[in-house]
Design a protein around this motif. Structure first.
Motif, PDB file in Angstrom:
ATOM      1  N   UNK A 203       0.823  -1.218   0.000  1.00 54.73           N
ATOM      2  CA  UNK A 203       0.000   0.000   0.000  1.00 54.73           C
ATOM      3  C   UNK A 203       0.853   1.263   0.000  1.00 54.73           C
ATOM      4  N   UNK A 204       2.084   1.164   0.464  1.00 55.20           N
ATOM      5  CA  UNK A 204       2.931   2.336   0.663  1.00 55.20           C
ATOM      6  C   UNK A 204       3.931   2.560  -0.473  1.00 55.20           C
ATOM      7  N   UNK A 205       3.890   1.730  -1.483  1.00 56.98           N
ATOM      8  CA  UNK A 205       4.802   1.884  -2.610  1.00 56.98           C
ATOM      9  C   UNK A 205       4.533   3.166  -3.397  1.00 56.98           C
ATOM     10  N   UNK A 206       5.610   3.765  -3.919  1.00 54.82           N
ATOM     11  CA  UNK A 206       5.481   4.964  -4.737  1.00 54.82           C
ATOM     12  C   UNK A 206       5.336   6.255  -3.961  1.00 54.82           C
ATOM     13  N   UNK A 207       5.537   6.201  -2.641  1.00 55.69           N
ATOM     14  CA  UNK A 207       5.349   7.383  -1.807  1.00 55.69           C
ATOM     15  C   UNK A 207       6.657   7.923  -1.219  1.00 55.69           C
ATOM     16  N   UNK A 208       7.771   7.523  -1.815  1.00 63.82           N
ATOM     17  CA  UNK A 208       9.049   8.058  -1.374  1.00 63.82           C
ATOM     18  C   UNK A 208       9.541   7.494  -0.065  1.00 63.82           C
ATOM     19  N   UNK A 209       9.053   6.349   0.318  1.00 61.41           N
ATOM     20  CA  UNK A 209       9.432   5.712   1.578  1.00 61.41           C
ATOM     21  C   UNK A 209      10.467   4.618   1.353  1.00 61.41           C
ATOM     22  N   UNK A 210      11.411   4.500   2.265  1.00 65.97           N
ATOM     23  CA  UNK A 210      12.358   3.397   2.210  1.00 65.97           C
ATOM     24  C   UNK A 210      11.681   2.135   2.760  1.00 65.97           C
ATOM     25  N   UNK A 211      12.319   1.000   2.534  1.00 65.48           N
ATOM     26  CA  UNK A 211      11.772  -0.245   3.069  1.00 65.48           C
ATOM     27  C   UNK A 211      11.717  -0.188   4.596  1.00 65.48           C
ATOM     28  N   UNK A 212      12.720   0.426   5.194  1.00 66.81           N
ATOM     29  CA  UNK A 212      12.734   0.550   6.651  1.00 66.81           C
ATOM     30  C   UNK A 212      11.573   1.416   7.137  1.00 66.81           C
ATOM     31  N   UNK A 213      11.303   2.511   6.445  1.00 66.33           N
ATOM     32  CA  UNK A 213      10.202   3.395   6.838  1.00 66.33           C
ATOM     33  C   UNK A 213       8.851   2.700   6.678  1.00 66.33           C
ATOM     34  N   UNK A 214       8.708   1.952   5.602  1.00 70.73           N
ATOM     35  CA  UNK A 214       7.463   1.203   5.405  1.00 70.73           C
ATOM     36  C   UNK A 214       7.285   0.182   6.529  1.00 70.73           C
ATOM     37  N   UNK A 215       8.364  -0.481   6.881  1.00 73.53           N
ATOM     38  CA  UNK A 215       8.288  -1.473   7.955  1.00 73.53           C
ATOM     39  C   UNK A 215       7.893  -0.825   9.275  1.00 73.53           C
TER      40      UNK A 215
END
Length: 232
Positions: A137-149
């Protein structure tokens, strides 16, 4: 000195502002991140839309805050917009961060193209809650994998009644001193209907080159934007 009262969007709590708060305080202001009922450390508390409005009002009145800059992200724009008119002359400014806006008699869910039917079905199938989103859901929003986690691991199911119960406003929203921060990712375009609404409100519109969760993807830039737009 301004008192920033910070409310994150659906499924999140006060913890979401951890990287924004230090920048506001370093600039000489006070910052009060708020967790709404039913979320994060307040998980399990019953909550409807007006509960969330009262959570914000109570935080301000309990701490006798003045010169309040109310900041609402995403879903939280709806309770923030209502709380703003209820705190009277304590209010200095409202900042909507890529947020939904309240309309009298309308709910968060009713803003969707199907009138909230799909969201209502999801809530009914999940014991009255809107479940946390998957990492995709968080892809394409300028977030790193760590931030998404971080977002995924910190999210809690969101009380469904807060999304389906209507807002209650006693005066036009455009009478509030406000700024709208539009986060340009993933599509880079403010929808025409939103542009028309904001133009009619005569609010300041600020574009932030990041996605829907700027407190994670661009905390320093978000804090600077809050300082620039809300303390003029």
């Amino acid at each position: 000195m301004a008192n920033f009262v910070l409310i994150a969007g659906a499924r999140l709590g006060a913890w979401a502002w951890a990287e924004v708060v230090p920048h506001l305080r370093a600039a000489g202001h006070a910052a009060h991140p708020v967790t709404l009922s039913g979320l994060a450390e307040k998980r399990g508390l019953p909550a409807g839309q007006q509960t969330h409005v009262q959570d914000i009002v109570d935080e301000i009145e309990r701490n006798d805050l003045r010169d309040v800059v109310l900041v609402g992200h995403s879903y939280a724009g709806i309770p923030v917009g209502q709380a703003a008119e209820r705190i009277g002359d304590r209010l200095a400014h409202v900042v909507f961060v890529d947020a939904s806006l309240p309309a009298d008699g309308e709910s968060f869910a009713s803003d969707s193209s199907d009138g909230g039917a799909a969201l209502a079905a999801t809530i009914a199938a999940n014991d009255g809650f809107w479940p946390p989103a998957s990492p995709n859901h968080f892809g394409g929003h300028g977030l790193t994998e760590h931030q998404i986690a971080r977002i995924v691991s910190g999210s809690t199911p969101h009380p469904g009644a807060t999304l389906t119960e209507p807002a209650a406003l006693t005066r036009p929203l455009n009478e509030m001193p406000a700024t709208y921060i539009h986060c340009s990712l993933p599509d880079g375009v403010l929808p025409a209907e939103w542009a028309d609404v904001l133009a009619g409100y005569h609010w300041q519109l600020v574009e932030l080159d990041t996605g829907h969760w700027p407190m994670f993807s661009r905390p320093r830039e978000l804090a600077q934007t809050l300082l620039e737009t809300a303390t003029k």
